[in-house]
Design a protein around this motif. Structure first.
Motif, PDB file in Angstrom:
ATOM      1  N   LEU A 142      -2.448   1.559  -1.488  1.00 17.05           N
ATOM      2  CA  LEU A 142      -2.420   2.952  -1.913  1.00 17.05           C
ATOM      3  C   LEU A 142      -2.750   3.894  -0.765  1.00 17.05           C
ATOM      4  O   LEU A 142      -2.113   4.939  -0.607  1.00 17.05           O
ATOM      5  CB  LEU A 142      -3.395   3.168  -3.071  1.00 17.05           C
ATOM      6  CG  LEU A 142      -2.980   2.575  -4.422  1.00 17.05           C
ATOM      7  CD1 LEU A 142      -4.045   2.860  -5.463  1.00 17.05           C
ATOM      8  CD2 LEU A 142      -1.644   3.102  -4.882  1.00 17.05           C
ATOM      9  N   LEU A 143      -3.715   3.525   0.050  1.00 17.25           N
ATOM     10  CA  LEU A 143      -4.058   4.365   1.196  1.00 17.25           C
ATOM     11  C   LEU A 143      -2.902   4.459   2.182  1.00 17.25           C
ATOM     12  O   LEU A 143      -2.593   5.538   2.700  1.00 17.25           O
ATOM     13  CB  LEU A 143      -5.301   3.808   1.896  1.00 17.25           C
ATOM     14  CG  LEU A 143      -6.620   3.967   1.134  1.00 17.25           C
ATOM     15  CD1 LEU A 143      -7.727   3.171   1.818  1.00 17.25           C
ATOM     16  CD2 LEU A 143      -7.012   5.438   1.018  1.00 17.25           C
ATOM     17  N   PRO A 197      -7.153   5.788  -3.851  1.00 19.90           N
ATOM     18  CA  PRO A 197      -7.606   4.813  -4.844  1.00 19.90           C
ATOM     19  C   PRO A 197      -9.089   4.932  -5.162  1.00 19.90           C
ATOM     20  O   PRO A 197      -9.890   5.313  -4.308  1.00 19.90           O
ATOM     21  CB  PRO A 197      -7.322   3.477  -4.153  1.00 19.90           C
ATOM     22  CG  PRO A 197      -7.509   3.778  -2.693  1.00 19.90           C
ATOM     23  CD  PRO A 197      -7.046   5.203  -2.501  1.00 19.90           C
ATOM     24  N   ALA A 198      -9.442   4.602  -6.396  1.00 22.50           N
ATOM     25  CA  ALA A 198     -10.847   4.503  -6.794  1.00 22.50           C
ATOM     26  C   ALA A 198     -10.989   3.276  -7.679  1.00 22.50           C
ATOM     27  O   ALA A 198     -10.277   3.136  -8.671  1.00 22.50           O
ATOM     28  CB  ALA A 198     -11.285   5.757  -7.548  1.00 22.50           C
ATOM     29  N   THR A 229       1.293  -2.647  -9.355  1.00 19.87           N
ATOM     30  CA  THR A 229       0.824  -1.969 -10.560  1.00 19.87           C
ATOM     31  C   THR A 229       0.077  -0.693 -10.200  1.00 19.87           C
ATOM     32  O   THR A 229       0.303   0.370 -10.795  1.00 19.87           O
ATOM     33  CB  THR A 229      -0.086  -2.899 -11.377  1.00 19.87           C
ATOM     34  OG1 THR A 229       0.669  -4.020 -11.816  1.00 19.87           O
ATOM     35  CG2 THR A 229      -0.682  -2.183 -12.584  1.00 19.87           C
ATOM     36  N   CYS A 230      -0.796  -0.787  -9.214  1.00 20.06           N
ATOM     37  CA  CYS A 230      -1.535   0.402  -8.776  1.00 20.06           C
ATOM     38  C   CYS A 230      -0.599   1.442  -8.167  1.00 20.06           C
ATOM     39  O   CYS A 230      -0.786   2.654  -8.371  1.00 20.06           O
ATOM     40  CB  CYS A 230      -2.614  -0.001  -7.776  1.00 20.06           C
ATOM     41  SG  CYS A 230      -3.901  -1.064  -8.463  1.00 20.06           S
ATOM     42  N   MET A 231       0.432   0.982  -7.434  1.00 12.77           N
ATOM     43  CA  MET A 231       1.382   1.918  -6.844  1.00 12.77           C
ATOM     44  C   MET A 231       2.184   2.637  -7.926  1.00 12.77           C
ATOM     45  O   MET A 231       2.486   3.837  -7.792  1.00 12.77           O
ATOM     46  CB  MET A 231       2.330   1.182  -5.898  1.00 12.77           C
ATOM     47  CG  MET A 231       3.155   2.105  -5.017  1.00 12.77           C
ATOM     48  SD  MET A 231       2.134   3.053  -3.846  1.00 12.77           S
ATOM     49  CE  MET A 231       1.544   1.716  -2.790  1.00 12.77           C
ATOM     50  N   ILE A 232       2.539   1.928  -8.979  1.00 11.40           N
ATOM     51  CA  ILE A 232       3.220   2.591 -10.096  1.00 11.40           C
ATOM     52  C   ILE A 232       2.332   3.708 -10.645  1.00 11.40           C
ATOM     53  O   ILE A 232       2.809   4.794 -10.985  1.00 11.40           O
ATOM     54  CB  ILE A 232       3.586   1.577 -11.190  1.00 11.40           C
ATOM     55  CG1 ILE A 232       4.693   0.631 -10.683  1.00 11.40           C
ATOM     56  CG2 ILE A 232       4.045   2.285 -12.469  1.00 11.40           C
ATOM     57  CD1 ILE A 232       4.967  -0.550 -11.606  1.00 11.40           C
ATOM     58  N   ALA A 253       3.369   2.715   5.051  1.00  8.51           N
ATOM     59  CA  ALA A 253       3.076   3.980   5.724  1.00  8.51           C
ATOM     60  C   ALA A 253       4.297   4.557   6.428  1.00  8.51           C
ATOM     61  O   ALA A 253       4.456   5.777   6.517  1.00  8.51           O
ATOM     62  CB  ALA A 253       1.942   3.784   6.724  1.00  8.51           C
ATOM     63  N   LEU A 254       5.179   3.700   6.923  1.00  6.37           N
ATOM     64  CA  LEU A 254       6.292   4.147   7.755  1.00  6.37           C
ATOM     65  C   LEU A 254       7.527   4.571   6.965  1.00  6.37           C
ATOM     66  O   LEU A 254       8.285   5.437   7.423  1.00  6.37           O
ATOM     67  CB  LEU A 254       6.682   3.038   8.740  1.00  6.37           C
ATOM     68  CG  LEU A 254       5.639   2.723   9.819  1.00  6.37           C
ATOM     69  CD1 LEU A 254       6.025   1.455  10.579  1.00  6.37           C
ATOM     70  CD2 LEU A 254       5.485   3.901  10.774  1.00  6.37           C
TER      71      LEU A 254
END
Length: 267
Positions: free
Chosen positions: A37-38, A44-45, A200-203, A251-252
């Motif tokens: 996520l970063l 993120p938390a 899942t977190c990216m969604i 990131a890219l």
């Protein structure tokens, strides 16, 4: 507000907004999910205590819940978070990891599904079983191909009024009416632990974009992972170096590159 018409537009909007994503995920996934996520540009938390999870979910941009490593305290936190998100109108994503493996997992999954996740993401075996079908899997790994779960996913999405994403060699996403297949990624991805959990977190990050259509947001997140995976494989020598290159590619990759890859087709 950004005109959210393409996966690239979602990526650029997500980076501009840096949405706070409340992730309740398993021990194995916490580090790679947070780093993913970063790298993508989200915030993120990792908050799971019942004493604060409901309150935290109410002001996050999105909530994601993964049941990979369950315990009574964690289930209590997951339930509080899902209720907090639902009451606040915050979109939440459910990852029912190996929900069919034990009675405890089945009970936890039933309770969380009753709290109406906006999006469900799983491998083919998990989605087949969640829709009431037969799966050949016994643990967390998929033993069924994605295409075998497509009709089950459509049925589950319609019955539960949710978006269902089935991920694997070629991803499939449906809201019960619309459906897309997303190609790409890399055969090295299943050899790096918790990339599915990270997806899942990216969604959640994409769903947290202001004004998001949750079907389009889910498809855009799947396409983003597919493009980053394919690009990382080109530079990798094996799973270890792939993991590093994958974070770099998250990131890219920019919006133009994501749209140019054209990973989607109507199913």
């Amino acid at each position: 507000m950004t005109d959210l018409t393409t996966p690239g537009a979602y990526l650029e909007a997500m980076r501009a907004e840096a949405p706070l994503v409340h992730c309740i995920t398993n021990y194995v996934a916490m580090n790679i999910a947070a780093n993913s996520l970063l790298a993508a540009g989200a915030s993120p938390a990792m908050v799971h205590a019942a004493e604060e999870a409901g309150e935290f979910a109410s002001f996050a941009a999105a909530l994601t819940i993964n049941i990979g490593t369950l315990s009574p305290d964690w289930v209590e936190g997951m339930t509080a978070a899902a209720r907090g998100a639902r009451e606040a109108g915050v979109p939440w994503v459910f990852d029912p990891v190996a929900h069919f493996a034990t009675a405890y997992r089945r009970q936890a999954t039933e309770a969380l599904m009753a709290l109406r996740p906006d999006i469900v993401r799983g491998n083919a075996s998990e989605i087949l079983a969640l829709a009431g079908g037969q799966s050949t899997a016994k643990g967390v790994d998929a033993r069924d191909p994605v295409h075998a779960a497509e009709e089950a996913a459509r049925r589950l999405a319609g019955e539960r009024d949710t978006i269902v994403a089935v991920t694997g060699e070629t991803d499939f996403v449906t809201d019960g009416v619309r459906a897309l297949r997303i190609s790409g990624g890399s055969p090295l991805m299943p050899k790096v632990t918790a990339l599915g959990c990270s997806l899942t977190c990216m969604i959640g990050a994409y769903a947290g974009v202001k004004g998001a259509d949750l079907f389009d947001a889910t498809a855009a997140a799947l396409a983003y992972f597919a493009v980053a995976g394919a690009r990382a494989e080109a530079a990798a020598e094996g799973p270890g170096s792939f993991s590093v290159h994958f974070l770099d590619q998250l990131a890219l990759v920019d919006g133009a590159a994501l749209d140019a890859a054209n990973r989607m087709e109507v199913a």
